[in-house]
Each structure stands twice: as structure tokens, then as C-alpha cells.
Motif scaffolding. Structure first.
Motif, short mmCIF file in Angstrom:
data_model
loop_
_atom_site.label_atom_id
_atom_site.label_comp_id
_atom_site.label_asym_id
_atom_site.label_seq_id
_atom_site.Cartn_x
_atom_site.Cartn_y
_atom_site.Cartn_z
N ILE A 29 0.88 -1.16 0.00
CA ILE A 29 0.00 0.00 0.00
C ILE A 29 0.92 1.21 0.00
O ILE A 29 1.74 1.37 0.91
CB ILE A 29 -0.92 0.03 1.23
N ILE A 30 0.82 2.05 -1.02
CA ILE A 30 1.80 3.12 -1.20
C ILE A 30 1.13 4.50 -1.19
O ILE A 30 -0.08 4.63 -1.42
CB ILE A 30 2.58 2.95 -2.52
N GLY A 31 1.92 5.52 -0.92
CA GLY A 31 1.49 6.90 -1.05
C GLY A 31 2.07 7.49 -2.32
O GLY A 31 3.21 7.21 -2.67
N LEU A 32 1.28 8.31 -3.00
CA LEU A 32 1.74 8.95 -4.23
C LEU A 32 1.50 10.46 -4.12
O LEU A 32 0.37 10.91 -3.92
CB LEU A 32 0.99 8.40 -5.44
N VAL A 56 -1.19 -3.84 -5.89
CA VAL A 56 -0.75 -2.60 -5.24
C VAL A 56 -1.93 -1.64 -5.18
O VAL A 56 -2.70 -1.53 -6.12
CB VAL A 56 0.41 -1.95 -6.02
N GLN A 57 -2.07 -0.96 -4.05
CA GLN A 57 -3.06 0.10 -3.91
C GLN A 57 -2.35 1.37 -3.47
O GLN A 57 -1.30 1.32 -2.83
CB GLN A 57 -4.13 -0.28 -2.88
N ALA A 58 -2.94 2.51 -3.79
CA ALA A 58 -2.29 3.79 -3.51
C ALA A 58 -3.22 4.77 -2.81
O ALA A 58 -4.41 4.84 -3.10
CB ALA A 58 -1.77 4.41 -4.81
N VAL A 59 -2.62 5.54 -1.91
CA VAL A 59 -3.26 6.70 -1.30
C VAL A 59 -2.66 7.93 -1.97
O VAL A 59 -1.44 8.09 -2.00
CB VAL A 59 -3.02 6.76 0.22
N ASP A 88 6.10 5.76 0.46
CA ASP A 88 5.56 7.01 -0.08
C ASP A 88 6.57 7.60 -1.06
O ASP A 88 7.76 7.69 -0.75
CB ASP A 88 5.29 8.00 1.05
N ILE A 89 6.11 7.96 -2.25
CA ILE A 89 6.95 8.59 -3.27
C ILE A 89 6.39 9.98 -3.55
O ILE A 89 5.22 10.12 -3.92
CB ILE A 89 7.00 7.76 -4.57
N ASP A 90 7.22 10.99 -3.37
CA ASP A 90 6.74 12.36 -3.54
C ASP A 90 7.89 13.27 -3.96
O ASP A 90 9.06 12.91 -3.80
CB ASP A 90 6.13 12.86 -2.22
N GLY A 91 7.57 14.43 -4.48
CA GLY A 91 8.57 15.40 -4.90
C GLY A 91 8.87 16.40 -3.81
O GLY A 91 8.46 16.25 -2.66
N ALA A 92 9.61 17.44 -4.15
CA ALA A 92 9.94 18.52 -3.22
C ALA A 92 10.32 19.76 -4.00
O ALA A 92 10.80 19.67 -5.13
CB ALA A 92 11.08 18.11 -2.28
N ASP A 93 10.11 20.92 -3.41
CA ASP A 93 10.51 22.18 -4.03
C ASP A 93 11.99 22.46 -3.81
O ASP A 93 12.66 23.07 -4.64
CB ASP A 93 9.68 23.34 -3.47
N VAL A 115 0.55 11.86 4.69
CA VAL A 115 0.88 10.60 4.02
C VAL A 115 2.33 10.20 4.31
O VAL A 115 2.62 9.03 4.58
CB VAL A 115 0.62 10.70 2.50
N ALA A 116 3.24 11.16 4.27
CA ALA A 116 4.65 10.86 4.56
C ALA A 116 4.81 10.31 5.97
O ALA A 116 5.57 9.35 6.19
CB ALA A 116 5.49 12.11 4.39
N CYS A 117 4.11 10.90 6.93
CA CYS A 117 4.22 10.45 8.33
C CYS A 117 3.49 9.14 8.57
O CYS A 117 3.70 8.50 9.61
CB CYS A 117 3.69 11.52 9.26
#
Length: 232
Positions: A29-32, A56-59, A88-93, A115-117
Motif C-alpha cells: 500500500i503506497i502513497g503517491l 498494489v493500492q495507492a493513497v 511514499d513517493i513524492d517530490g519537493a521544491d 501521508v509521509a508520516c
């Protein structure tokens, strides 16, 4: 570690996003998250689900990532159903070498932080322009509309130059998915991200700020030559 070579200007972003998507395993179960590099990861996760028949499922963290995930064929779920995520896979500024980050350019940092936490592992995917010795990017802050003047005054007292973010294709301010305003606060060079994060969290009316400290486990950074580096 370096990834494969590409030819287009976005090739490094794609390499980083594809590599991060390679961490997804059957049954996860992943975060996007949100952003141009994350979009490549979302596309690759969908491709792997189709080709490898992964379960796979995603939040998702925003309407943008929701639409991308649906288009990619990724089954969606929620934190209510799955309060603990595997990845969790995410970007950043912007990210510094201590893995502190500023997020919120897409006005989704509140959900992104939740989601990250909620994840066992948080992977940030960026391009090399986002890496800095010290954080100096303006800090996006999600604010209850009722409290905007109080928050602006407190930020000014802290030495910041805050501005309510304005929409580009309509009149008026940006409204978040949660129905709130975004204030972008320029603090110049942020010498101590932890201290600033605590000070912002103490201001009444702030829903969440875009300083992420102690959350990122690993960075996948796309480079102009089409390769990527990863570090932690």
C-alpha cells in the motif's frame, strides 16, 4: 548509484521517477505525491501493475495525483482503510544535504505530510536544481481564511515577507483541496529548519507548513545528463 541515460531535457526526472517506482513490491500500500518527477513514478507504477500483475493500492495526496493514478490504472484506497503505508513517493521544491525539505508548490503539502508520516519509508524524487546547501525557498503555509491577517502579522514579526498566493487562471487567491488559503513566506536562508518549523506550528490558524524535517529516508535525484543519483 546512477541510472540509465536519456536524451530529453526531462530525462533525468524520468530516470529518478522510474527508479523510485522500482521500489514498489507486490502487496504494498503506497502513497503517491504531487509534481512533475512524481508523475513519472506514478506512470511507471501503473505500467508495472499492468505488466507484472502486481497487487498494489495507492493513497494519493491531491486531485492531480488522483487523476494521474486513475489514468495509469492504479487502484486507489484511503488512510481510513490503510492507516499505515509501506512506501511514499513524492517530490519537493527544495532539499538540503541533511534531507530537510520544503514542499507545497502544488498547495498539497498538508496531505503530503500526513501521508509521509503514515509511511514506513518516504522517498523524495527531485531534479538536481532542487538540491541546495541550505534551504532558502519560500515556505508555503496552508492557513484558515479566517486567520489570514493574524498569520501574516506573526510572520512579519518573525522577519518574513509573506504573500497570499494568487491563482493564475482565475481572479483571487489559490484555494487548497481542503478549502484553505496558501501563504508563501520568504525567510531568506533558513539556518535552522527545525526551529522555524516549531515556530510556524505554534501560530494559531496555520493548518500546516511546508517544512519537512526528519521524514525523508532517501533522495532520488534526476540529473541533466539523463542519469540519477540517490543518497540518504
Amino acid at each position: 548509484m546512477k541510472g540509465r541515460n536519456k536524451k530529453t531535457s526531462d530525462s533525468g526526472k524520468e530516470s529518478a521517477g522510474v527508479a523510485a517506482a522500482g521500489l514498489v513490491e507486490d502487496g504494498m500500500i503506497i502513497g503517491l505525491g504531487t509534481g512533475s518527477t512524481t508523475a513519472y513514478a506514478i506512470s511507471e507504477v501503473g505500467k508495472r501493475i499492468n505488466e507484472e500483475e502486481l497487487d498494489v493500492q495507492a493513497v494519493v495526496t491531491s486531485y492531480q495525483s488522483e487523476m494521474l493514478a486513475i489514468d495509469a490504472g492504479i487502484p486507489l484506497t484511503s488512510l481510513s482503510e490503510h492507516p499505515e503505508l509501506d512506501l511514499d513517493i513524492d517530490g519537493a521544491d527544495q532539499v538540503d544535504f541533511e534531507l530537510n525539505a520544503i514542499k507545497g508548490g502544488g498547495a498539497a503539502h498538508t496531505k503530503e505530510k500526513v501521508v509521509a508520516c503514515s509511511s514506513k519509508q518516504f522517498i523524495a524524487v527531485i531534479d538536481e536544481s532542487k538540491l541546495s546547501d541550505k534551504l532558502n525557498h519560500s515556505v508555503p503555509v496552508e492557513v484558515l481564511p479566517y486567520s489570514r491577517n493574524l498569520v501574516l502579522q506573526n510572520m512579519q514579526n518573525m522577519g518574513a515577507e509573506p504573500e497570499i498566493r494568487q491563482a493564475v487562471h482565475k481572479d483571487g487567491p489559490v484555494i487548497t483541496d481542503n478549502g484553505n488559503l496558501i501563504i508563501d513566506a520568504d525567510f531568506d536562508v533558513i539556518e535552522n529548519p527545525n526551529n522555524l518549523a516549531s515556530e510556524l506550528s505554534a501560530i494559531p490558524g496555520i493548518v500546516e507548513h511546508g517544512i519537512f524535517t526528519g521524514m525523508i529516508d532517501e533522495i532520488y535525484m534526476g540529473k541533466k545528463d539523463g542519469t540519477f543519483d540517490k543518497f540518504k
